[in-house]
Design a protein around this motif. Structure first.
Motif, PDB file in Angstrom:
ATOM      1  N   THR A 161      -6.172 -28.087 -26.364  1.00 52.62           N
ATOM      2  CA  THR A 161      -6.019 -28.537 -27.747  1.00 52.62           C
ATOM      3  C   THR A 161      -4.564 -28.415 -28.170  1.00 52.62           C
ATOM      4  OG1 THR A 161      -8.244 -27.687 -28.170  1.00 52.62           O
ATOM      5  CG2 THR A 161      -6.889 -28.254 -30.098  1.00 52.62           C
ATOM      6  N   LYS A 200     -13.522 -24.104 -16.345  1.00 52.88           N
ATOM      7  CA  LYS A 200     -14.475 -24.144 -17.459  1.00 52.88           C
ATOM      8  C   LYS A 200     -13.844 -23.643 -18.761  1.00 52.88           C
ATOM      9  CE  LYS A 200     -16.589 -19.672 -17.036  1.00 52.88           C
ATOM     10  NZ  LYS A 200     -17.506 -18.821 -17.568  1.00 52.88           N
ATOM     11  N   ASN A 218     -12.961 -26.492 -21.038  1.00 48.74           N
ATOM     12  CA  ASN A 218     -14.057 -27.372 -21.417  1.00 48.74           C
ATOM     13  C   ASN A 218     -13.673 -28.136 -22.682  1.00 48.74           C
ATOM     14  OD1 ASN A 218     -16.430 -28.344 -22.689  1.00 48.74           O
ATOM     15  ND2 ASN A 218     -17.662 -26.847 -21.561  1.00 48.74           N
ATOM     16  N   SER A 219     -13.906 -29.437 -22.685  1.00 48.98           N
ATOM     17  CA  SER A 219     -13.488 -30.263 -23.824  1.00 48.98           C
ATOM     18  C   SER A 219     -14.213 -29.894 -25.123  1.00 48.98           C
ATOM     19  CB  SER A 219     -13.699 -31.743 -23.508  1.00 48.98           C
ATOM     20  OG  SER A 219     -15.061 -31.996 -23.280  1.00 48.98           O
ATOM     21  N   GLU A 220     -15.316 -29.161 -25.021  1.00 47.40           N
ATOM     22  CA  GLU A 220     -16.036 -28.732 -26.225  1.00 47.40           C
ATOM     23  C   GLU A 220     -15.367 -27.520 -26.877  1.00 47.40           C
ATOM     24  OE1 GLU A 220     -20.070 -28.101 -25.031  1.00 47.40           O
ATOM     25  OE2 GLU A 220     -20.253 -30.132 -24.235  1.00 47.40           O
ATOM     26  N   ASN A 221     -14.567 -26.801 -26.121  1.00 47.55           N
ATOM     27  CA  ASN A 221     -13.879 -25.619 -26.647  1.00 47.55           C
ATOM     28  C   ASN A 221     -12.478 -25.994 -27.098  1.00 47.55           C
ATOM     29  OD1 ASN A 221     -16.054 -24.042 -25.819  1.00 47.55           O
ATOM     30  ND2 ASN A 221     -15.095 -23.512 -23.883  1.00 47.55           N
ATOM     31  N   LYS A 222     -12.069 -25.461 -28.232  1.00 42.17           N
ATOM     32  CA  LYS A 222     -10.666 -25.607 -28.629  1.00 42.17           C
ATOM     33  C   LYS A 222      -9.891 -24.540 -27.878  1.00 42.17           C
ATOM     34  CE  LYS A 222     -11.039 -27.794 -33.055  1.00 42.17           C
ATOM     35  NZ  LYS A 222     -10.321 -27.953 -34.294  1.00 42.17           N
ATOM     36  N   THR A 223      -8.851 -24.983 -27.169  1.00 43.78           N
ATOM     37  CA  THR A 223      -8.079 -24.061 -26.353  1.00 43.78           C
ATOM     38  C   THR A 223      -6.602 -24.092 -26.728  1.00 43.78           C
ATOM     39  OG1 THR A 223      -7.840 -25.758 -24.649  1.00 43.78           O
ATOM     40  CG2 THR A 223      -9.607 -24.164 -24.343  1.00 43.78           C
TER      41      THR A 223
END
Length: 136
Positions: free
Chosen positions: A89, A7, A10-15
């Motif tokens: 990211t 999690k 997650n593609s919604e979070n910039k990592t």
């Protein structure tokens, strides 16, 4: 099997995924010098969720050293992330060729002091390989 929490990717979070090296363990630099490198990288990507993946020979406890980051176990094969379509990211490292596995992520090769001319040479070689791959 590797006890990794996906999690965090997650593609919604910039990592920002930081791949470490066992620099102090292998006597390329002091522990303080090595931690300066990772501190600088964490600071550069502080607006993102920072995930640290220690090199298998890296013995430091990054959970204690950088408590505001997520740490993946050092024996997790980082290549598995791309095989299961996990693409941070940005993926960053001072000299790791594991960066070559992340074709859908931005790649950042640490630009600061590496404290050893051999490491400077490894970094130069890595940058050449990355540029050649980008031109394919």
């Amino acid at each position: 099997i590797f006890n990794i929490n996906l999690k965090n990717f997650n593609s919604e979070n910039k990592t920002a995924l930081i791949l470490t090296e066992p620099f102090s363990e292998e006597k390329y630099m002091t522990l303080d010098e090595e931690l300066t490198i990772y501190t600088n990288m964490i600071e550069k990507f502080k607006e993102m969720t920072v995930i640290i993946k220690p090199h298998p020979r890296d013995l430091k406890n990054y959970n204690e050293l950088f408590p505001n980051t997520t740490v993946i176990g050092n024996h997790f094969p980082i290549e598995l992330l791309t095989l299961i379509n996990i693409n941070p990211t940005v993926v960053c490292s001072p000299i790791s060729t594991a960066l070559l596995n992340f074709k859908k992520s931005e790649i950042y090769v640490y630009e600061g002091e590496l404290y050893d001319s051999r490491l400077d040479k490894y970094r130069e070689d890595l940058i050449k390989i990355l540029k050649a791959k980008n031109n394919e």
